[in-house]
Design a protein around this motif. Structure first.
Motif, short mmCIF file in Angstrom:
data_model
loop_
_atom_site.label_atom_id
_atom_site.label_comp_id
_atom_site.label_asym_id
_atom_site.label_seq_id
_atom_site.Cartn_x
_atom_site.Cartn_y
_atom_site.Cartn_z
N ILE A 12 0.85 -1.19 0.00
CA ILE A 12 0.00 0.00 0.00
C ILE A 12 0.88 1.24 0.00
O ILE A 12 1.83 1.34 0.79
N ALA A 13 0.57 2.17 -0.88
CA ALA A 13 1.37 3.39 -1.02
C ALA A 13 1.10 4.34 0.15
O ALA A 13 0.12 4.20 0.90
N VAL A 16 -3.27 7.46 -0.44
CA VAL A 16 -4.43 6.62 -0.72
C VAL A 16 -5.63 7.48 -1.07
O VAL A 16 -5.95 8.43 -0.35
N THR A 49 -3.12 -0.88 -5.99
CA THR A 49 -1.93 -0.03 -5.98
C THR A 49 -1.29 -0.03 -7.36
O THR A 49 -1.14 -1.08 -7.99
N ARG A 56 3.68 6.34 -6.71
CA ARG A 56 2.90 5.21 -6.22
C ARG A 56 1.64 5.73 -5.51
O ARG A 56 1.71 6.66 -4.70
N THR A 58 -2.38 4.25 -3.96
CA THR A 58 -3.37 3.19 -3.73
C THR A 58 -4.76 3.80 -3.78
O THR A 58 -4.99 4.90 -3.25
#
Length: 237
Positions: A12-13, A16, A49, A56, A58
Motif C-alpha cells: 500500500i502506497a 491513498v 496499488t 505510487r 493506492t
C-alpha cells in the motif's frame, strides 16, 4: 495484514484515494493508474496499488458511513504508514448555486456525531482539511476548468434523514453539500498527523431533487479523481 485489509507490508502506497464504493475504486484504478494490482479483497472491499505519473498511489474502498471509513483509515494510517488520504465520493448539494456534476472541495465537515465523539466528549472539535491539499485541489480544478466550490459540508450519520429542519438550518449557514464520511476522516488525520482532503462530485440535489443516473455518475467522476491525484502530488511551495 490487518483484520480488514489483506495487503502485505509495502503493498500500500503512502498516498491513498478513498472512494466509498469498492467498484469505484476498481474503475478509478483501471482508468487512472499504470499497472494497478489488487492488494485487498477482504470482505469485498477492493484496494489497488499502481502508479500515476511515476508516483505510487493506492485507491481503496472505504464503505458507506463514518464507522466503516474509520476502520479503513485507522488501519491504513497505523499499520501501513499512509500519510495522505483523499476521499473521492459523491454528495448531495444543499445550495442553489451548486449544480449536478459540480465538484466540492471540503474545507470543513460538520456532523451531529462521529466515531471520535467519545474521545472529544464535551468538546466540539472542528475537523478541517489539510490546507496544502486543498489549495492544490483548487488549482487543479481551475486548470481543468471544472466548476468547483470550496467550503463546509455536512457528514450525516444516516442516509435516510428525516430532519428537514436541520437541513434548512445548514442551508442557511452555507453548507454546500451532504455526505457520510469526511468528518471522521478529518478527525483521524488530525489525530495521527496525516494529511486529508475530500473532493466530492455532486450527484443529487436536496433542493431541486434532481439526481444523476448510475451511468452519469461514473462518467462525471473523472474530474474529481484527476483533481485528487494532482492535489496529492503537487510540488510543495
Amino acid at each position: 495484514m490487518t483484520i480488514h485489509i489483506g495487503a502485505e507490508p509495502g503493498q500500500i502506497a503512502e498516498t491513498v484515494l478513498l472512494p466509498g464504493d469498492p467498484l469505484r475504486a476498481e474503475w478509478a484504478a483501471q482508468t487512472f493508474l499504470k499497472d494497478p494490482v489488487c492488494v485487498n479483497r477482504v470482505r469485498g472491499m477492493l484496494g489497488f496499488t499502481g502508479t500515476w505519473q511515476g508516483h505510487r498511489v493506492t485507491i481503496h474502498g472505504s464503505g458507506m458511513g463514518m464507522p466503516s471509513l474509520s476502520i479503513y483509515a485507522n488501519e491504513l494510517i497505523r499499520d501501513y504508514g499512509v500519510n495522505t488520504l483523499i476521499r473521492i465520493g459523491s454528495c448531495g448539494a444543499m445550495q442553489e448555486s451548486v449544480e449536478l456534476r459540480d465538484v466540492i472541495v471540503a474545507m470543513t465537515a460538520s456532523s451531529l456525531s462521529t466515531p471520535s465523539s467519545g474521545i472529544f466528549r464535551e468538546l466540539n472539535f472542528s475537523p478541517c482539511a489539510n490546507y496544502e491539499l486543498l489549495a492544490a485541489a483548487v488549482s487543479s480544478a481551475r486548470t481543468l476548468k471544472t466548476k468547483y466550490h470550496v467550503g463546509g459540508i455536512y457528514s450525516a450519520d444516516v442516509f435516510y434523514d428525516e430532519r428537514p429542519d436541520l437541513n434548512e438550518i445548514m442551508t442557511r449557514h452555507g453548507i454546500l453539500g451532504v455526505e457520510m464520511e469526511t468528518a471522521e476522516l478529518y478527525n483521524l488525520a488530525a489525530r495521527h498527523g496525516a494529511r486529508a482532503l475530500a473532493v466530492l462530485t455532486v450527484s443529487d440535489h436536496l433542493l431541486s431533487h434532481k439526481s444523476l443516473s448510475s451511468e452519469d455518475r461514473e462518467s462525471s467522476f473523472g474530474d474529481m479523481v484527476q483533481i485528487a491525484l494532482e492535489a496529492a502530488f503537487a510540488p510543495a511551495e
